[in-house]
Design a protein around this motif. Sequence first.
Motif, short mmCIF file in Angstrom:
data_model
loop_
_atom_site.label_atom_id
_atom_site.label_comp_id
_atom_site.label_asym_id
_atom_site.label_seq_id
_atom_site.Cartn_x
_atom_site.Cartn_y
_atom_site.Cartn_z
N ASN A 1 0.80 -1.22 0.00
CA ASN A 1 0.00 0.00 0.00
C ASN A 1 0.83 1.27 0.00
O ASN A 1 0.40 2.28 -0.53
CB ASN A 1 -0.93 0.02 1.21
CG ASN A 1 -2.30 -0.53 0.86
OD1 ASN A 1 -2.87 -0.15 -0.15
ND2 ASN A 1 -2.79 -1.43 1.68
N THR A 2 1.98 1.22 0.64
CA THR A 2 2.87 2.37 0.60
C THR A 2 4.30 1.88 0.44
O THR A 2 4.89 1.36 1.37
CB THR A 2 2.82 3.21 1.89
OG1 THR A 2 2.90 2.32 2.99
CG2 THR A 2 1.59 4.05 1.99
N VAL A 3 4.79 2.02 -0.76
CA VAL A 3 6.16 1.65 -1.05
C VAL A 3 6.91 2.95 -1.37
O VAL A 3 6.56 3.64 -2.32
CB VAL A 3 6.25 0.67 -2.24
CG1 VAL A 3 7.68 0.23 -2.46
CG2 VAL A 3 5.33 -0.52 -2.02
N SER B 1 10.62 12.20 -4.48
CA SER B 1 10.21 11.01 -3.73
C SER B 1 8.71 10.97 -3.65
O SER B 1 8.08 11.99 -3.40
CB SER B 1 10.77 11.04 -2.31
OG SER B 1 12.16 10.97 -2.35
N ILE B 2 8.16 9.79 -3.86
CA ILE B 2 6.72 9.60 -3.69
C ILE B 2 6.50 8.25 -3.02
O ILE B 2 7.45 7.50 -2.80
CB ILE B 2 5.95 9.65 -5.05
CG1 ILE B 2 6.61 8.73 -6.07
CG2 ILE B 2 5.86 11.05 -5.58
CD1 ILE B 2 5.83 8.61 -7.36
N ARG B 3 5.27 7.97 -2.69
CA ARG B 3 4.95 6.64 -2.13
C ARG B 3 3.93 6.00 -3.06
O ARG B 3 2.93 6.63 -3.40
CB ARG B 3 4.38 6.78 -0.73
CG ARG B 3 5.46 7.19 0.26
CD ARG B 3 4.88 7.42 1.62
NE ARG B 3 5.90 8.00 2.48
CZ ARG B 3 5.62 8.75 3.52
NH1 ARG B 3 4.37 9.02 3.83
NH2 ARG B 3 6.57 9.23 4.27
N ILE B 4 4.19 4.76 -3.43
CA ILE B 4 3.34 4.14 -4.44
C ILE B 4 2.70 2.85 -3.94
O ILE B 4 3.09 2.31 -2.91
CB ILE B 4 4.14 3.86 -5.74
CG1 ILE B 4 5.25 2.84 -5.51
CG2 ILE B 4 4.74 5.14 -6.29
CD1 ILE B 4 5.89 2.34 -6.78
N ARG B 5 1.70 2.40 -4.69
CA ARG B 5 1.02 1.13 -4.39
C ARG B 5 1.49 0.09 -5.38
O ARG B 5 1.57 0.36 -6.57
CB ARG B 5 -0.48 1.29 -4.58
CG ARG B 5 -1.18 2.08 -3.52
CD ARG B 5 -2.67 2.12 -3.79
NE ARG B 5 -3.35 2.82 -2.72
CZ ARG B 5 -4.32 3.70 -2.94
NH1 ARG B 5 -4.71 3.99 -4.16
NH2 ARG B 5 -4.89 4.30 -1.92
N ALA C 1 -2.15 4.37 -8.61
CA ALA C 1 -1.09 3.63 -7.93
C ALA C 1 -0.32 4.50 -6.94
O ALA C 1 0.74 4.10 -6.46
CB ALA C 1 -0.13 3.02 -8.95
N SER D 1 -0.09 6.07 -3.22
CA SER D 1 -0.63 5.71 -1.92
C SER D 1 -1.57 6.78 -1.37
O SER D 1 -1.48 7.94 -1.74
CB SER D 1 0.51 5.51 -0.93
OG SER D 1 1.42 4.58 -1.44
N TYR E 1 2.34 11.72 -0.51
CA TYR E 1 3.52 12.44 -0.06
C TYR E 1 4.38 12.70 -1.29
O TYR E 1 4.64 11.78 -2.05
CB TYR E 1 4.27 11.56 0.95
CG TYR E 1 5.69 11.97 1.23
CD1 TYR E 1 5.97 12.99 2.14
CD2 TYR E 1 6.76 11.34 0.60
CE1 TYR E 1 7.27 13.36 2.40
CE2 TYR E 1 8.07 11.70 0.87
CZ TYR E 1 8.33 12.72 1.76
OH TYR E 1 9.61 13.08 2.03
N GLN F 1 7.92 14.73 -2.55
CA GLN F 1 9.09 15.48 -2.17
C GLN F 1 9.86 15.85 -3.43
O GLN F 1 10.03 15.02 -4.32
CB GLN F 1 9.95 14.62 -1.25
CG GLN F 1 11.20 15.31 -0.78
CD GLN F 1 12.28 14.30 -0.50
OE1 GLN F 1 12.09 13.35 0.23
NE2 GLN F 1 13.42 14.48 -1.14
#
Lengths: 150, 108
Positions: free
Chosen positions: A64-66, A112-116, B67, B69, B73, B75
């Motif tokens: 869910n958050t990579v 930087s991001i967070r991906i699924r 895709a 989250s 977030y 940056q």
Amino acid sequence: MKAINRRQAFALGGGFVMLTLMPMAADAEVTGDAAKWIEKFTGGKQPVKGKISLDLPEIAENGNTVPLSINIESPMTADSYVKDVMILADGNPNAGVATLSFTPLSGKAEASIRIRLATTQNVIAVAKMSDGSLFTEQKTVKVTIGGCGG
Amino acid sequence: MADKPRIKLPKEAAKGEVIQIKTLVSHVMESGQRKDAQGKTIPRKIINKFACEFNGKPVFSCALEPAISANPYIQFDARIDEAGTFKFAWTDDDGSVITAEEKIALKA
């Protein structure tokens, strides 16, 4: 040395299979949905490997958050900068993840991001420079719990 | 959901310095893939675009897909040549836009 028991023998065998399969997976051609996304992004030109450093965990416990960090080598001046970067995940229901657009004002082509991630798969980045040249990089992420519901 | 976005950046920077900006906005980022208890698909609702500009000039933007989250977030970096204001905008699938502003000064 202790004789290996059955369980260890299995683990060894498994390790061997992984070792022999891994390099093939890493160099595999991008196919399916992800290939279509890339084609649309590049206009059919073939991107070359390099310039991009893609930072992802090798094993993601939670799909869910990579966390994903990307950094592209570029002077980021008005004459030469990174324009767009497309990030794809070839094992997700939709291959597209994000398209980042930089400008010379960005100073650095870094984000930087967070991906699924739904399952274990390759994450691919394709960068388009201001002069039209294309670069790519990909990384395999093992996912323990998928991140797309379902 | 109407939480204020959280943005972290230095209050001042030297001329020409590249600073790091961290942003976080509260949003469900419903992917459109999940099903509810009745087996019906929950409709997609995500932030599909983020943009940052400085004194009216684009700095960084990105198009986001399902895709990304929940509570996205993001940056990124920005080069500071003059004092001014950063404007941030998150565009929702339903057309609403979450906006924020941050000022930055030049180091004396």
